[in-house]
Design a protein around this motif. Structure first.
Motif, PDB file in Angstrom:
ATOM      1  N   MET A   1       0.845  -1.304   0.005  1.00  0.00           N
ATOM      2  CA  MET A   1      -0.081   0.016  -0.073  1.00  0.00           C
ATOM      3  C   MET A   1       0.823   1.213  -0.017  1.00  0.00           C
ATOM      4  SD  MET A   1      -2.721   1.619   2.575  1.00  0.00           S
ATOM      5  CE  MET A   1      -3.299  -0.114   3.158  1.00  0.00           C
ATOM      6  N   ARG A   2       0.374   2.314  -0.662  1.00  0.00           N
ATOM      7  CA  ARG A   2       1.158   3.287  -0.713  1.00  0.00           C
ATOM      8  C   ARG A   2       1.214   4.004   0.671  1.00  0.00           C
ATOM      9  NH1 ARG A   2      -0.873   8.849  -1.613  1.00  0.00           N
ATOM     10  NH2 ARG A   2      -2.933   8.185  -2.126  1.00  0.00           N
ATOM     11  N   THR A   3       2.525   4.561   1.235  1.00  0.00           N
ATOM     12  CA  THR A   3       2.605   5.351   2.478  1.00  0.00           C
ATOM     13  C   THR A   3       2.943   6.759   2.415  1.00  0.00           C
ATOM     14  OG1 THR A   3       4.994   5.028   2.192  1.00  0.00           O
ATOM     15  CG2 THR A   3       3.963   2.973   2.884  1.00  0.00           C
ATOM     16  N   MET A   4       2.772   7.217   3.594  1.00  0.00           N
ATOM     17  CA  MET A   4       3.202   8.673   4.014  1.00  0.00           C
ATOM     18  C   MET A   4       3.873   8.894   5.272  1.00  0.00           C
ATOM     19  SD  MET A   4      -0.958   9.350   5.065  1.00  0.00           S
ATOM     20  CE  MET A   4      -0.365  10.970   5.979  1.00  0.00           C
ATOM     21  N   LYS A   5       4.239  10.161   5.603  1.00  0.00           N
ATOM     22  CA  LYS A   5       4.593  10.396   6.607  1.00  0.00           C
ATOM     23  C   LYS A   5       3.584  11.021   7.643  1.00  0.00           C
ATOM     24  CE  LYS A   5       9.613  10.269   6.538  1.00  0.00           C
ATOM     25  NZ  LYS A   5       9.432   9.359   5.485  1.00  0.00           N
ATOM     26  N   LEU A   6       3.610  10.739   8.975  1.00  0.00           N
ATOM     27  CA  LEU A   6       2.628  11.239   9.900  1.00  0.00           C
ATOM     28  C   LEU A   6       3.305  12.557  10.140  1.00  0.00           C
ATOM     29  CD1 LEU A   6      -0.075  10.715  11.203  1.00  0.00           C
ATOM     30  CD2 LEU A   6       1.285   9.800  13.201  1.00  0.00           C
ATOM     31  N   GLY A   7       2.499  13.573   9.938  1.00  0.00           N
ATOM     32  CA  GLY A   7       2.928  15.085  10.527  1.00  0.00           C
ATOM     33  C   GLY A   7       4.460  15.342  10.048  1.00  0.00           C
ATOM     34  N   SER A   8       5.183  15.724  11.182  1.00  0.00           N
ATOM     35  CA  SER A   8       6.492  16.133  11.020  1.00  0.00           C
ATOM     36  C   SER A   8       7.251  14.856  11.668  1.00  0.00           C
ATOM     37  CB  SER A   8       6.592  17.283  11.989  1.00  0.00           C
ATOM     38  OG  SER A   8       6.314  17.148  13.292  1.00  0.00           O
ATOM     39  N   SER A   9       6.613  13.929  11.976  1.00  0.00           N
ATOM     40  CA  SER A   9       7.325  12.671  12.505  1.00  0.00           C
ATOM     41  C   SER A   9       8.132  11.884  11.211  1.00  0.00           C
ATOM     42  CB  SER A   9       6.385  11.738  13.119  1.00  0.00           C
ATOM     43  OG  SER A   9       5.885  10.859  12.315  1.00  0.00           O
ATOM     44  N   THR A  10       9.056  10.795  11.723  1.00  0.00           N
ATOM     45  CA  THR A  10       9.600   9.969  10.928  1.00  0.00           C
ATOM     46  C   THR A  10       8.872   8.897  10.609  1.00  0.00           C
ATOM     47  OG1 THR A  10      11.054   9.360  12.603  1.00  0.00           O
ATOM     48  CG2 THR A  10      11.884  11.011  11.568  1.00  0.00           C
ATOM     49  N   LEU A  11       7.733   8.545  11.107  1.00  0.00           N
ATOM     50  CA  LEU A  11       6.995   7.526  11.028  1.00  0.00           C
ATOM     51  C   LEU A  11       6.393   7.283   9.463  1.00  0.00           C
ATOM     52  CD1 LEU A  11       4.523   7.368  14.093  1.00  0.00           C
ATOM     53  CD2 LEU A  11       6.357   5.725  13.578  1.00  0.00           C
ATOM     54  N   GLU A  12       6.622   6.216   8.884  1.00  0.00           N
ATOM     55  CA  GLU A  12       6.090   5.871   7.756  1.00  0.00           C
ATOM     56  C   GLU A  12       5.077   5.060   7.751  1.00  0.00           C
ATOM     57  OE1 GLU A  12       6.652   6.636   3.529  1.00  0.00           O
ATOM     58  OE2 GLU A  12       7.925   7.208   5.125  1.00  0.00           O
ATOM     59  N   LEU A  13       3.802   5.676   7.476  1.00  0.00           N
ATOM     60  CA  LEU A  13       2.609   4.783   7.512  1.00  0.00           C
ATOM     61  C   LEU A  13       1.605   4.595   6.357  1.00  0.00           C
ATOM     62  CD1 LEU A  13       1.225   6.830  10.713  1.00  0.00           C
ATOM     63  CD2 LEU A  13       2.685   4.807  10.748  1.00  0.00           C
ATOM     64  N   PRO A  14       0.742   3.558   6.283  1.00  0.00           N
ATOM     65  CA  PRO A  14      -0.103   3.324   5.301  1.00  0.00           C
ATOM     66  C   PRO A  14      -0.904   4.515   5.166  1.00  0.00           C
ATOM     67  CG  PRO A  14      -0.193   1.491   6.643  1.00  0.00           C
ATOM     68  CD  PRO A  14       0.629   2.565   7.473  1.00  0.00           C
ATOM     69  N   VAL A  15      -1.558   5.004   3.798  1.00  0.00           N
ATOM     70  CA  VAL A  15      -2.261   6.150   3.767  1.00  0.00           C
ATOM     71  C   VAL A  15      -3.768   5.801   4.332  1.00  0.00           C
ATOM     72  CG1 VAL A  15      -1.163   7.017   1.787  1.00  0.00           C
ATOM     73  CG2 VAL A  15      -3.082   5.488   1.463  1.00  0.00           C
ATOM     74  N   ILE A  16      -4.157   4.602   4.899  1.00  0.00           N
ATOM     75  CA  ILE A  16      -5.151   4.148   5.253  1.00  0.00           C
ATOM     76  C   ILE A  16      -5.113   3.833   6.748  1.00  0.00           C
ATOM     77  CG2 ILE A  16      -7.278   2.530   5.355  1.00  0.00           C
ATOM     78  CD1 ILE A  16      -7.331   4.485   3.274  1.00  0.00           C
ATOM     79  N   SER A  17      -5.852   4.061   7.645  1.00  0.00           N
ATOM     80  CA  SER A  17      -5.720   3.664   9.062  1.00  0.00           C
ATOM     81  C   SER A  17      -6.820   2.873   9.128  1.00  0.00           C
ATOM     82  CB  SER A  17      -5.900   4.866   9.969  1.00  0.00           C
ATOM     83  OG  SER A  17      -5.924   4.573  11.317  1.00  0.00           O
ATOM     84  N   VAL A  18      -6.742   1.824  10.097  1.00  0.00           N
ATOM     85  CA  VAL A  18      -7.852   0.751  10.402  1.00  0.00           C
ATOM     86  C   VAL A  18      -8.292   1.100  11.647  1.00  0.00           C
ATOM     87  CG1 VAL A  18      -8.121  -1.666  10.683  1.00  0.00           C
ATOM     88  CG2 VAL A  18      -6.497  -1.069   9.206  1.00  0.00           C
ATOM     89  N   GLY A  19      -9.365   1.720  11.844  1.00  0.00           N
ATOM     90  CA  GLY A  19     -10.097   2.029  13.012  1.00  0.00           C
ATOM     91  C   GLY A  19     -10.856   0.939  13.727  1.00  0.00           C
ATOM     92  N   CYS A  20     -10.718   0.853  15.010  1.00  0.00           N
ATOM     93  CA  CYS A  20     -10.896  -0.461  15.756  1.00  0.00           C
ATOM     94  C   CYS A  20     -12.159  -0.245  16.691  1.00  0.00           C
ATOM     95  CB  CYS A  20      -9.859  -0.930  16.593  1.00  0.00           C
ATOM     96  SG  CYS A  20      -8.457  -1.547  15.373  1.00  0.00           S
ATOM     97  N   MET A  21     -12.995   0.936  16.439  1.00  0.00           N
ATOM     98  CA  MET A  21     -14.128   1.154  17.279  1.00  0.00           C
ATOM     99  C   MET A  21     -15.268   0.062  17.495  1.00  0.00           C
ATOM    100  SD  MET A  21     -16.446   4.551  17.421  1.00  0.00           S
ATOM    101  CE  MET A  21     -17.143   4.519  15.730  1.00  0.00           C
ATOM    102  N   ARG A  22     -15.345  -0.690  16.449  1.00  0.00           N
ATOM    103  CA  ARG A  22     -16.390  -1.465  16.352  1.00  0.00           C
ATOM    104  C   ARG A  22     -15.877  -3.057  16.711  1.00  0.00           C
ATOM    105  NH1 ARG A  22     -17.513   2.351  12.421  1.00  0.00           N
ATOM    106  NH2 ARG A  22     -19.338   3.523  12.971  1.00  0.00           N
ATOM    107  N   LEU A  23     -14.668  -3.024  16.929  1.00  0.00           N
ATOM    108  CA  LEU A  23     -14.207  -4.501  17.025  1.00  0.00           C
ATOM    109  C   LEU A  23     -14.651  -5.286  18.079  1.00  0.00           C
ATOM    110  CD1 LEU A  23     -11.674  -5.671  15.529  1.00  0.00           C
ATOM    111  CD2 LEU A  23     -10.283  -5.515  17.517  1.00  0.00           C
ATOM    112  N   ASN A  24     -15.462  -5.000  18.916  1.00  0.00           N
ATOM    113  CA  ASN A  24     -16.050  -5.769  19.981  1.00  0.00           C
ATOM    114  C   ASN A  24     -17.460  -6.049  19.434  1.00  0.00           C
ATOM    115  OD1 ASN A  24     -17.419  -3.228  19.865  1.00  0.00           O
ATOM    116  ND2 ASN A  24     -18.075  -3.174  22.124  1.00  0.00           N
ATOM    117  N   SER A  25     -17.917  -5.707  17.994  1.00  0.00           N
ATOM    118  CA  SER A  25     -19.025  -6.311  17.378  1.00  0.00           C
ATOM    119  C   SER A  25     -18.891  -7.677  16.723  1.00  0.00           C
ATOM    120  CB  SER A  25     -19.608  -5.426  16.285  1.00  0.00           C
ATOM    121  OG  SER A  25     -18.538  -5.300  15.315  1.00  0.00           O
ATOM    122  N   LEU A  26     -17.518  -8.281  16.500  1.00  0.00           N
ATOM    123  CA  LEU A  26     -16.989  -9.479  16.047  1.00  0.00           C
ATOM    124  C   LEU A  26     -16.654 -10.404  17.208  1.00  0.00           C
ATOM    125  CD1 LEU A  26     -14.375  -8.017  13.549  1.00  0.00           C
ATOM    126  CD2 LEU A  26     -16.806  -8.265  13.264  1.00  0.00           C
TER     127      LEU A  26
END
Length: 305
Positions: A1-26
Motif C-alpha cells: 500500500m502507498r505510504t506517507m509520513k505522519l505529520g512532522s514525524s519520521t513514521l512511515e505509515l499506510p495512507v489508510i488507518s484501520v479504525g478499531c471502534m467496532r471491533l467488539n461487534s465481532l
C-alpha cells in the motif's frame, strides 16, 4: 500500500488507518480474520481509543493479533484518551492513568501515537505538557497529537507542550466537508462560507499536522452512510460513474476522494467487513482527476461561488 509520513514525524505509515471502534461487534474468530486481512493488505496502522467498547476493543485486538514482541515490531498503534463519563479530562493524572490502561489492554510497552480525544474546556496545558514529558521519557508514548481540535486550541497546547503534535482527527467526508467548503466560499453570503473550525485544514497543512478524517462515509453526525442512500441520488450517480471508469467499488472512490486532497490526509476506516476494508485500501492506488474530484464535490450539494 502507498505510504506517507505522519505529520512532522519520521513514521512511515499506510495512507489508510484501520479504525478499531467496532471491533467488539465481532467474535474472536472474526476479529482475528479481520486483523490478519488488514496486515495481509499492508494496513498495519491501527487506531484505538480507551473508550471504544469501554476498553474491550483494545483487549480484543491484542488477542486477535496474538500480540508479542515480533508482532509489535510490525505494526503501528495509535490510541486516544480524554473522554470520561459525562465529561472530558486532560488532567495529568487522567492522561497518565489512561495510557497505563491502554498499554495493559493492548499488551504492549508503548504506543506509537497518543491523541487527546476531544477538547477539554477545563484543560490546563501545563498539566498536559507534564504528562507528555513523563510519557515520552518513560518510553510509553513516542508521538503525540490531538483530535477534534481547532487551531487556537492546538496553539494553546503548543505554548507548553514540547513535543510536535503530529495528527488531528477530524470529521470529514464528501457530505461533511465544511472544512473544505469554507475555504472555497471565502467572503460569500451562504451557509458554505461559515467557518466552523478556524480554518483548521489550512492550519494543519501549515504546521505539518496530518488530518485523519473520521466517519469518511457518514452524513450528519452518525445519521447514516451516504453511499447507496436515496437522500443523495446525484452524489451516488456521480460516484458510481467514476467507480465504473476505474473498475472499483463506490467505497473505493469515496476514500480516493479524500486521498486526492493535497493535504495528504490519512482516513480512519471503521468498517469491520473484510471485503469493504479491501475496497478502502484500493483507494491508495487511485488518483482522481481534478474534474472528477470537483464533480463529486458538487454532486453532494456543495456549491462553488
Amino acid at each position: 500500500m502507498r505510504t506517507m509520513k505522519l505529520g512532522s514525524s519520521t513514521l512511515e505509515l499506510p495512507v489508510i488507518s484501520v479504525g478499531c471502534m467496532r471491533l467488539n461487534s465481532l467474535d474472536s474468530n472474526e476479529a482475528e480474520r479481520f486483523v490478519q486481512t488488514a496486515l495481509e493488505e499492508g494496513a498495519n496502522f491501527f487506531d484505538h481509543a480507551d473508550i471504544y467498547g469501554g476498553g474491550a476493543c483494545e483487549e480484543i485486538f491484542a488477542d486477535a493479533i496474538h500480540m508479542n514482541d515480533d508482532v509489535r515490531e510490525k505494526i503501528v498503534l495509535q490510541s486516544k484518551c480524554g473522554i470520561r463519563q459525562g465529561m472530558f479530562d486532560f488532567s495529568k493524572e487522567h492522561i497518565l492513568n489512561s495510557v497505563d490502561g491502554i498499554l495493559q489492554r493492548l499488551k504492549t510497552d508503548y504506543l506509537d501515537v497518543l491523541l487527546l480525544h476531544r477538547p477539554d474546556a477545563l484543560v490546563e496545558p501545563e498539566e498536559v505538557a507534564e504528562a507528555f514529558d513523563k510519557l515520552e521519557s518513560s518510553g510509553k508514548v513516542r508521538h503525540f497529537g490531538v483530535s477534534n481540535q481547532k487551531p487556537m486550541q492546538i496553539e494553546l497546547l503548543k505554548k507548553y507542550v514540547q513535543q510536535p503534535l503530529v495528527a488531528n482527527q477530524l470529521q470529514l467526508s464528501i457530505t461533511n466537508a465544511n472544512m473544505i467548503s469554507n475555504g472555497i466560499n471565502v467572503n460569500m453570503e451562504n451557509e458554505s462560507a461559515v467557518d466552523r473550525d478556524g480554518s483548521i485544514l489550512d492550519y494543519c497543512r501549515l504546521n505539518d499536522i496530518t488530518v485523519q478524517p473520521w466517519s469518511p462515509f457518514q452524513y450528519g453526525f452518525f445519521e447514516g452512510v451516504f453511499l447507496g442512500s436515496d437522500k443523495f441520488p446525484e452524489l451516488n450517480k456521480q460516484i458510481d460513474e467514476v467507480a465504473a471508469k476505474y473498475g472499483v467499488s463506490n467505497t473505493t472512490i469515496a476514500v480516493a476522494w479524500l486521498l486526492r486532497h493535497p493535504a495528504q490526509m490519512q482516513p480512519i476506516i471503521g468498517t469491520m467487513n473484510t471485503e469493504r476494508l479491501k475496497d478502502c485500501i484500493k483507494a491508495g492506488d487511485i488518483h482522481l482527476t481534478r474534474e472528477e474530484w470537483y464533480a463529486i464535490y458538487r454532486a453532494a450539494g456543495n456549491i462553488l461561488p
